[in-house]
Design an enzyme around this catalytic site. Sequence first.
Site, PDB file in Angstrom:
ATOM      1  CG  ASP A  80      -2.108  -0.956   1.038  1.00 13.16           C
ATOM      2  OD1 ASP A  80      -2.349  -1.397  -0.104  1.00 13.16           O
ATOM      3  OD2 ASP A  80      -2.770  -1.265   2.042  1.00 13.16           O
ATOM      4  CB  ALA A 196      -5.149   3.045   6.450  1.00 15.54           C
ATOM      5  CG  PHE A 199      -8.924  -1.130  10.972  1.00 17.44           C
ATOM      6  CD1 PHE A 199     -10.186  -1.655  11.178  1.00 17.44           C
ATOM      7  CD2 PHE A 199      -7.832  -1.957  11.151  1.00 17.44           C
ATOM      8  CE1 PHE A 199     -10.359  -2.976  11.552  1.00 17.44           C
ATOM      9  CE2 PHE A 199      -7.989  -3.278  11.518  1.00 17.44           C
ATOM     10  CZ  PHE A 199      -9.252  -3.792  11.721  1.00 17.44           C
ATOM     11  CB  SER A 200      -4.476   1.126  13.639  1.00 18.16           C
ATOM     12  OG  SER A 200      -4.069   0.342  12.539  1.00 18.16           O
TER      13      SER A 200
END
Length: 332
Positions: A80, A196, A199-200
């Site tokens: 990515d 990305a 989300f974390s």
Amino acid sequence: MTARHILVVAHTGRRETLDAAVAVCGLLRDAGVVPVVDPEALNDLRGATGGHEFRVLGTDPAAGEIGVGDIELAIVLGGDGTILRAAELVRGGSAPLLGINLGHVGFLAESERDDLGSAVGRALDRDYLVEERMTLSVRVKLDNEIIHETWALNEATVEKASRERMLDVVVEVDGRPLSSFGCDGVVMATPTGSTAYAFSAGGPIVWPSLDALLLVPLSAHALFARPLVVGPNSSLAVELLDRTPGLGILWCDGRRAFDLPIGARVVARRSSTPVRLARLHQGPFTDRLVRKFALPVTGWRGPIDPPTDAAPATGAIALPRPGATAGGGAGA
């Protein structure tokens, strides 16, 4: 006949990726297509091919450089991070990105390393869909003066610049203050970026076909500091309060940084310029989540046949193969 130019972007610091880039350039040349490389990879590719000359992406036609507007497609080899770099390189043009995952998760990639030859063949045939992904337009203001402008595909993050100091911020939606708190930072993300950094940090996964913006606080010292999802026409802002004990920094896609002075206000809105992704498959986003995150679905007893009314993702555009219609092509 006008020459076709396809950009090859690769993380050439890895031998496997460098070999793949050399192979892709060879396949393009064999098909009569001009491979173009970015300047950072030029020396590595020349070394790997024994000094072969390459056309380079740039802004000086007199020096033989190929402008971004002449690029039909970008084939991206890596994870990515490499795709995010490729998005920077083609910004200002219309070329879609075809990601081939040679990294780890590779959430934005369309194919895996085993499908390299097939993916290049379909790229040459223009046998793909183009899916447009929302991006953010980001401004930094100080005393109503714009001191920095940039953009992001995944997210714009206001973070503390030093580990031992926190930030005091006010978050704002649609020009109105919502809450203030101390924190490690605030993520403002697109649906693409929802898998990305956001989300974390505990934010929700948002399907890329949905037009929305996300705001996710990082380690906030507050009772009300939940992730927010707002409409695509909303604006998000994070303001560094004068009482903040530490300095801040703005990161866009983890690649472009800008130091934030006390009192700075970072505003994120939907950009009018999307990033275009080339898609070889029309499978639902659910399948991508399961595959990329290796989610457990053993025992599922759902429908055997896929829905007959399934449609491609919002924003996907079918491109004709060469010869099907005049002027049809990825760069049209």
